[in-house]
Write a protein that holds these residues in place. Sequence first.
Motif, PDB file in Angstrom:
ATOM      1  N   GLY A 150       0.830  -1.210   0.000  1.00 28.43           N
ATOM      2  CA  GLY A 150       0.000   0.000   0.000  1.00 28.43           C
ATOM      3  C   GLY A 150       0.858   1.250   0.000  1.00 28.43           C
ATOM      4  O   GLY A 150       0.618   2.199  -0.750  1.00 28.43           O
ATOM      5  N   MET A 151       1.889   1.246   0.846  1.00 26.27           N
ATOM      6  CA  MET A 151       2.793   2.400   0.906  1.00 26.27           C
ATOM      7  C   MET A 151       3.611   2.527  -0.374  1.00 26.27           C
ATOM      8  O   MET A 151       3.936   3.626  -0.809  1.00 26.27           O
ATOM      9  N   ALA A 152       3.952   1.387  -0.962  1.00 24.52           N
ATOM     10  CA  ALA A 152       4.768   1.391  -2.177  1.00 24.52           C
ATOM     11  C   ALA A 152       4.101   2.214  -3.276  1.00 24.52           C
ATOM     12  O   ALA A 152       4.770   2.818  -4.120  1.00 24.52           O
ATOM     13  N   GLU A 153       2.788   2.257  -3.243  1.00 21.87           N
ATOM     14  CA  GLU A 153       2.064   2.989  -4.288  1.00 21.87           C
ATOM     15  C   GLU A 153       2.402   4.480  -4.293  1.00 21.87           C
ATOM     16  O   GLU A 153       2.262   5.149  -5.316  1.00 21.87           O
ATOM     17  N   VAL A 154       2.881   4.993  -3.169  1.00 22.12           N
ATOM     18  CA  VAL A 154       3.302   6.404  -3.120  1.00 22.12           C
ATOM     19  C   VAL A 154       4.434   6.640  -4.134  1.00 22.12           C
ATOM     20  O   VAL A 154       4.428   7.628  -4.874  1.00 22.12           O
ATOM     21  N   ILE A 155       5.394   5.719  -4.146  1.00 19.10           N
ATOM     22  CA  ILE A 155       6.533   5.876  -5.059  1.00 19.10           C
ATOM     23  C   ILE A 155       6.063   5.767  -6.513  1.00 19.10           C
ATOM     24  O   ILE A 155       6.477   6.556  -7.370  1.00 19.10           O
ATOM     25  N   ASN A 156       5.175   4.831  -6.772  1.00 16.67           N
ATOM     26  CA  ASN A 156       4.681   4.681  -8.147  1.00 16.67           C
ATOM     27  C   ASN A 156       3.933   5.928  -8.603  1.00 16.67           C
ATOM     28  O   ASN A 156       4.083   6.369  -9.743  1.00 16.67           O
ATOM     29  N   GLU A 157       3.154   6.512  -7.703  1.00 18.55           N
ATOM     30  CA  GLU A 157       2.447   7.748  -8.057  1.00 18.55           C
ATOM     31  C   GLU A 157       3.453   8.874  -8.305  1.00 18.55           C
ATOM     32  O   GLU A 157       3.334   9.627  -9.278  1.00 18.55           O
ATOM     33  N   ILE A 181      10.709   2.022   0.902  1.00 18.31           N
ATOM     34  CA  ILE A 181      12.001   1.419   0.551  1.00 18.31           C
ATOM     35  C   ILE A 181      11.811   0.294  -0.481  1.00 18.31           C
ATOM     36  O   ILE A 181      12.524   0.228  -1.476  1.00 18.31           O
ATOM     37  N   THR A 182      10.812  -0.566  -0.238  1.00 19.80           N
ATOM     38  CA  THR A 182      10.626  -1.694  -1.174  1.00 19.80           C
ATOM     39  C   THR A 182      10.344  -1.174  -2.578  1.00 19.80           C
ATOM     40  O   THR A 182      10.854  -1.720  -3.554  1.00 19.80           O
ATOM     41  N   ALA A 183       9.547  -0.119  -2.668  1.00 20.46           N
ATOM     42  CA  ALA A 183       9.203   0.392  -3.998  1.00 20.46           C
ATOM     43  C   ALA A 183      10.390   1.093  -4.637  1.00 20.46           C
ATOM     44  O   ALA A 183      10.658   0.929  -5.832  1.00 20.46           O
ATOM     45  N   ASP A 184      11.119   1.867  -3.851  1.00 16.97           N
ATOM     46  CA  ASP A 184      12.232   2.622  -4.428  1.00 16.97           C
ATOM     47  C   ASP A 184      13.360   1.683  -4.861  1.00 16.97           C
ATOM     48  O   ASP A 184      13.976   1.879  -5.905  1.00 16.97           O
ATOM     49  N   ASN A 185      13.605   0.646  -4.064  1.00 13.35           N
ATOM     50  CA  ASN A 185      14.607  -0.363  -4.420  1.00 13.35           C
ATOM     51  C   ASN A 185      14.284  -1.034  -5.746  1.00 13.35           C
ATOM     52  O   ASN A 185      15.174  -1.539  -6.422  1.00 13.35           O
ATOM     53  N   SER A 186      13.014  -1.104  -6.069  1.00 15.38           N
ATOM     54  CA  SER A 186      12.595  -1.815  -7.271  1.00 15.38           C
ATOM     55  C   SER A 186      12.716  -0.956  -8.529  1.00 15.38           C
ATOM     56  O   SER A 186      12.547  -1.466  -9.640  1.00 15.38           O
ATOM     57  N   LEU A 187      12.993   0.323  -8.372  1.00 18.68           N
ATOM     58  CA  LEU A 187      13.195   1.184  -9.545  1.00 18.68           C
ATOM     59  C   LEU A 187      14.581   0.907 -10.128  1.00 18.68           C
ATOM     60  O   LEU A 187      15.472   0.427  -9.419  1.00 18.68           O
TER      61      LEU A 187
END
Length: 323
Positions: A150-157, A181-187
């Motif tokens: 859910g928080m990861a969606e912030v990075i995607n937005e 962190i999980t979302a940013d690491n995945s970029l």
Amino acid sequence: MLTKSLLQTLSHPIFTKHQISVQIKRDDLIHPQISGNKWRKLKYNIEYAKKQKLAGIVSFGGSYSNHIHALAYACYQQKIKSVAIIRGEASNGENSTLSWAKHWGMELHFVDRKTYRKRDDANYLAQLQQKFPDYFIVPEGGSNTLALPGMAEVINELEQQTQFDTLMVPVGSGGTLAGLITADNSLVQNKQHQLLGIAVLKQPKEHTDYLDKSVRRLLSKKHQQKGNWQILSQYHGGGYAKFKLEDAQRIIDFSQITGVPFEPIYSGKMIIALLDLIEAGYFAKQHRIVLLHTGGLQGLAGLAEQNKITVNEWPSPPEPPVR
Ligand SMILES: *Cc1c(COP(=O)(O)O)cnc(C)c1O
């Protein structure tokens, strides 16, 4: 359930002076009742409880908890039950936060500090599960692994909204930062950002890495190894839910200059950190900062109720719905 939150550019003389750009992601505006990051953290928890055909969710919090407030409303809206284990006296049930939680159908159980401290113990949780067999138990603050996507969606937005160097966020239980962190690491590498957490509580002297560990515990092995993140621990202002008078005034002034409401327990501490870091030359010229406004404005009503703030100096908390 969620729409993308607004990204807004802030103006302030200190940003101009130091040639820094600051934008704010207004998760506080996602929903009038549900504090921004709590909404995002609960989203997949509620989805899970519904998919498993469970009756509802049990969770934990203090008497003015943003998480409890958000959970109560979210469960009410999603038509599942909610139970909260609250640290404190039953008389707290009449305060601004908990009276709304009850209004939205939440069942409150008050426990003393000693019992509350057991909230993560396996034995205690097993007992609780027996008492509420068809409920999903969510930890304090909603910070479990289901909070991360859910928080990861912030990075995607944000990827669709802007380009930036540093994302700042207040840190309480660490789930919010862990998800980012999980979302940013995945970029891809050259698209990754600096993630800067601001601790809102005083970490115990013998565990100065308490929050780092809380974040790491939530991350999978893959994400534990890397990530451009750190938590600054010098901006707690005296401890959780405590703040200094002069900091309160700086937060009020910052709200007035920018037109964005903040409260002194979470988002306000991030603002103090931002101002101090800029003044100390922490950010290079042309640095692009995004602040994550995690919400929490419902807490202002509680602070006023306890005479910890003077209402007319602070932004008004969101209008409660009609009872
Ligand atoms: C809970 C909360 C936080 C902290 O989030 P964690 O995931 O617990 O670190 C930050 N801001 C607000 C307004 C909150 O309610």
